[in-house]
Design an enzyme around this catalytic site. Structure first.
Site, mmCIF file in Angstrom:
data_model
loop_
_atom_site.group_PDB
_atom_site.id
_atom_site.type_symbol
_atom_site.label_atom_id
_atom_site.label_comp_id
_atom_site.label_asym_id
_atom_site.label_seq_id
_atom_site.Cartn_x
_atom_site.Cartn_y
_atom_site.Cartn_z
ATOM 1 C CB CYS A 2 -0.959 0.099 1.177
ATOM 2 S SG CYS A 2 -2.169 -1.207 1.237
ATOM 3 N NE ARG A 27 4.523 0.891 0.236
ATOM 4 C CZ ARG A 27 5.379 0.540 1.174
ATOM 5 N NH1 ARG A 27 6.626 0.887 1.069
ATOM 6 N NH2 ARG A 27 4.989 -0.151 2.219
ATOM 7 C CD1 TRP A 74 -0.544 -6.068 -3.358
ATOM 8 C CD2 TRP A 74 -0.831 -6.751 -1.245
ATOM 9 N NE1 TRP A 74 -0.292 -7.429 -3.314
ATOM 10 C CE2 TRP A 74 -0.457 -7.872 -2.021
ATOM 11 C CE3 TRP A 74 -1.072 -6.943 0.113
ATOM 12 C CZ2 TRP A 74 -0.308 -9.147 -1.501
ATOM 13 C CZ3 TRP A 74 -0.927 -8.225 0.643
ATOM 14 C CH2 TRP A 74 -0.541 -9.312 -0.163
ATOM 15 C CG ASN A 100 1.181 -0.293 4.411
ATOM 16 O OD1 ASN A 100 0.751 -1.404 4.105
ATOM 17 N ND2 ASN A 100 2.473 -0.010 4.459
ATOM 18 N N GLY A 101 -1.152 -1.910 6.329
ATOM 19 C CA GLY A 101 -0.936 -2.864 7.419
ATOM 20 C C GLY A 101 -2.210 -3.645 7.689
ATOM 21 C CD GLU A 477 16.054 -13.414 -8.675
ATOM 22 O OE1 GLU A 477 15.412 -13.927 -7.761
ATOM 23 O OE2 GLU A 477 15.811 -12.262 -9.105
ATOM 24 C CE LYS A 481 12.755 -11.135 -10.576
ATOM 25 N NZ LYS A 481 13.485 -11.213 -9.328
ATOM 26 C CD GLU A 484 8.779 -11.669 -8.717
ATOM 27 O OE1 GLU A 484 8.424 -11.076 -7.702
ATOM 28 O OE2 GLU A 484 9.896 -11.471 -9.248
ATOM 29 C CG HIS A 500 17.411 -37.427 -6.415
ATOM 30 N ND1 HIS A 500 17.792 -38.706 -6.094
ATOM 31 C CD2 HIS A 500 18.553 -36.714 -6.539
ATOM 32 C CE1 HIS A 500 19.109 -38.759 -5.986
ATOM 33 N NE2 HIS A 500 19.597 -37.561 -6.260
ATOM 34 C CE LYS A 599 11.159 -3.140 -5.592
ATOM 35 N NZ LYS A 599 11.791 -4.189 -6.405
HETATM 36 O O1 M6R Z 1 12.598 -5.681 -0.082
HETATM 37 P P1 M6R Z 1 13.066 -7.092 0.051
HETATM 38 O O2 M6R Z 1 14.360 -7.350 -0.664
HETATM 39 O O3 M6R Z 1 13.148 -7.555 1.479
HETATM 40 O O4 M6R Z 1 11.960 -7.962 -0.656
HETATM 41 C C1 M6R Z 1 11.972 -9.349 -0.601
HETATM 42 C C2 M6R Z 1 10.998 -9.960 -1.581
HETATM 43 O O5 M6R Z 1 9.688 -9.564 -1.277
HETATM 44 C C3 M6R Z 1 11.310 -9.568 -3.027
HETATM 45 O O6 M6R Z 1 12.601 -9.922 -3.388
HETATM 46 C C4 M6R Z 1 10.304 -10.230 -3.976
HETATM 47 O O7 M6R Z 1 10.497 -11.619 -4.001
HETATM 48 C C5 M6R Z 1 10.430 -9.632 -5.377
HETATM 49 N N1 M6R Z 1 9.128 -9.519 -5.955
HETATM 50 C C6 M6R Z 1 11.288 -10.438 -6.279
HETATM 51 O O8 M6R Z 1 11.311 -9.969 -7.575
#
Ligand code: M6R
Length: 604
Positions: A2, A27, A74, A100-101, A477, A481, A484, A500, A599
């Site tokens: 948010c 956010r 969010w 937010n929260g 990773e 990507k 996501e 396995h 984010k």
């Molecule tokens: O701000 P942070 O690095 O702590 O965030 C951690 C994860 O939320 C963040 O890396 C998330 O997985 C991203 N969407 C990855 O692209």
């Protein structure tokens, strides 16, 4: 999660709020709304969906006034509808709140407020707060907010506006808030980028603080009303840093910034002559028997690489943990434990709570963090900033390579101090590290080749990513990507683990991305490529420049420049970022704001 913006001053508040929200949409983008104090009282407009829907509505029904609050959501409690969008107002329309929260005891508070005659119009937990403040308001808004918050449990960053008061009230517990200081105007936001068009002089509110903000003053106190000092900080990021700079997406801009980011992360910290790194940390690297590296998402994968690097160079046992798991596993942390929290935002609640758990058990905390002044930096004993600049794309890219570079330096720092890493070996490694910005630049030159590969595979419904040792995290990773931003199902496995179980997935439809640059893992990973090929799988390899052998086995090869094997994760991830980006663009996805994500994740 948010985005929050508040303003008091001489400008049209709506313009400031919208400008700020544009920079915070990463956010959360389920809905957006504003409430502005006008000459005819508070006026509010909110729309489900992206900010542009609210902007269009404001064009039809403009609102102007000198103070206001704005929000991008969010969703947690209640679907993304106009009704559930923030701000939430009281029935008489005099009081408005953004939040937010999560208010954990909202059900109990709501029952009590309903019994007292309050009418609710949304499904959100937030709405209880505005009614609770109304219940306590007798002309003193600050006191009413304080009383209401004393009854609320959970995490929150809130900003409150009242039609009869010349101030906005901001308060936080857990969720972040930053105040921007101007001349005859002041601001508050959940994140720094919202403030950059207006000011770089800021005050980060501490956990459990609140602020009364007027055009000419900001007064901070704790939630009980005891005054707290105003600790101002200058933000180094420029407005340009937080804009797209001609790229179609922030993510692509951030991918292309990686050479510069590596310069920044490493800059001034590599002492090649003495074979040392200069990190300006106060922690004693010899004071620990074990290390816990804890993080979430992409940052966790960087932490996983960090584990291997530290164990190799500093010969100390390291556990890498997913933050949301750490605190529930009764971790064996104590005074001889170094807890390393890796985070771009410095606000991820899972990482923050894991940090607190480790501290309760006596561990010392090092933050490896991007955002200056963020909550983790304030709770850690020491912080190593990764200096990646603002990362706006929801899919993390440049922060990852900066974290890898930072973790390499942490490993050297520990290894040198503990006597497990010699000066000559360090000099060699540093010599290679200095080349990284140039090598990252060369890796980016693969963009066109990757576009072609993306065009060939973008219709696939699944992908498998494989890598061994330092490149197992690279594979994870790469898969993250792709999932996501393209919404294609992607699995990652350590390459040796494939036989396995996941090998059963392989057929002629499955693209298998195998990360196999030159290094100790090379031969074994090549065998895994053979195993995939033998079962009809379509291999896309990431290999070192000049590796002609791999060409015979793979359908496609993405090359990265030759580099010291310990540094190869920094380069090998780049083609995978571009591949995910190009596939997502071809599929018409919303690259910078993929569905359901935010984010920085500030709810557990
Ligand atoms: O701000 P942070 O690095 O702590 O965030 C951690 C994860 O939320 C963040 O890396 C998330 O997985 C991203 N969407 C990855 O692209």
């Amino acid at each position: 999660m948010c985005g929050i913006v508040g303003y008091v001053g001489y400008r049209n508040a709506t313009d400031v709020l919208i400008e700020g929200l544009r920079r915070l949409e990463y956010r959360g983008y389920d809905s957006a709304g504003v409430a502005v104090k006008t000459e005819e009282g508070l006026k509010s407009l909110k729309r489900a969906g992206k900010l542009k829907r609210l902007e269009a509505a404001l064009l039809e029904k403009p609102i102007s006034g000198s103070s206001g609050i704005g929000h991008t959501r969010w969703a947690t409690h209640g679907p993304p509808t106009d009704e559930n969008a923030h701000p939430h107002l009281t029935e008489d329309g005099k009081l408005a709140i953004i939040h937010n929260g999560i208010i954990e005891n909202y059900a109990e508070l709501k029952a009590r407020l309903l019994a007292r005659g309050h009418r609710f119009v949304s499904d959100t937990d937030t709405e209880v707060l505005v009614h609770l403040i109304e219940e306590h308001f007798q002309g003193d808004l600050e006191a009413a907010v304080r009383q209401a918050l004393s009854e609320a449990l959970g995490a929150y960053a809130i900003v409150v506006l009242h039609q009869d008061r010349e101030e906005i009230i901001a308060a936080r517990t857990v969720s972040p808030l930053v105040i921007g200081l101007g001349e005859g105007e002041n601001f508050v936001a959940s994140d720094v980028p919202a403030l950059l068009p207006f000011t770089r002089k800021v005050v980060f509110l501490e956990d459990g603080e609140m602020a009364v903000i007027t055009p000419d003053a900001v007064r901070v106190s704790d939630l009980r009303g005891h005054p707290r000092p105003l600790r101002t900080t200058e933000i180094e990021w420029s407005l340009e840093d937080a804009e797209k700079g001609g790229y179609p997406h922030y993510m692509l801009k951030e991918i292309h910034e990686q050479p510069w980011v590596l310069e920044n992360t490493l800059g001034g910290r590599l002492d090649e002559a003495n074979g040392e790194v200069t990190l300006d940390l106060t922690l004693d690297p010899t004071a620990f028997d074990k290390i816990h590296v804890v993080a979430a998402g992409t940052a966790y994968y960087a932490g996983w690489v960090g584990k291997y690097l530290i164990e190799k160079l500093a010969r100390i046992p390291v556990e890498a943990d997913i933050a949301s798991e750490y605190r529930y596993r009764d971790p064996l942390a104590d005074e001889r434990t170094l807890f390393i929290a890796v985070s771009q935002s410095g606000e991820t609640i899972d990482t923050l709570e894991a940090l607190r758990e480790a501290k309760r058990r006596g561990a010392s905390v090092l933050g490896v963090i991007n955002v200056k002044g963020s909550t983790i930096t304030r709770e850690a004993d020491d912080t190593l900033y990764i200096h990646a600049g603002p990362e706006i794309g929801v899919a993390s890219t440049k922060a990852y390579v900066a974290m890898l570079a930072a973790m390499t330096m942490v490993a050297i720092w520990l290894g040198r101090a503990r006597g497990t890493l010699g000066a000559e070996e360090t000099r060699q490694l540093i010599g290679e590290m200095r080349k990284l910005p140039r090598l990252a630049e060369a890796t980016l030159a693969q963009q066109e080749a990757i576009e072609r590969i993306a065009a060939k595979y973008h219709q696939a419904s699944d992908f498998l990513f494989l890598g061994r040792n330092l490149h197992a995290p690279t594979a994870y990773e790469g898969a993250l990507k792709l999932k996501e931003i393209s919404y294609i199902h992607a699995e990652a496995y350590p390459a040796g683990e494939m036989k396995h179980g996941p090998i059963a997935l392989i057929d002629e439809h499955l693209p298998v991305v195998v990360v196999t640059p030159k290094g100790p893992w090379y031969e074994k990973t090549r065998s895994n490529i053979q195993e995939v090929k033998a079962r009809g799988g379509r291999v896309i390899a990431v290999a070192t420049d000049g590796d002609e052998d791999v060409k015979g086995d793979a359908e496609e090869v993405l090359y990265i420049p030759e580099v010291h094997p310990l540094l190869s994760p920094i380069l090998a991830v780049i083609p995978l970022q571009i591949l995910a980006y190009e596939i997502a663009v071809l599929l018409g996805r919303d690259v910078d704001q993929p569905r359901n994500l935010a984010k920085s994740v500030t709810v557990e």
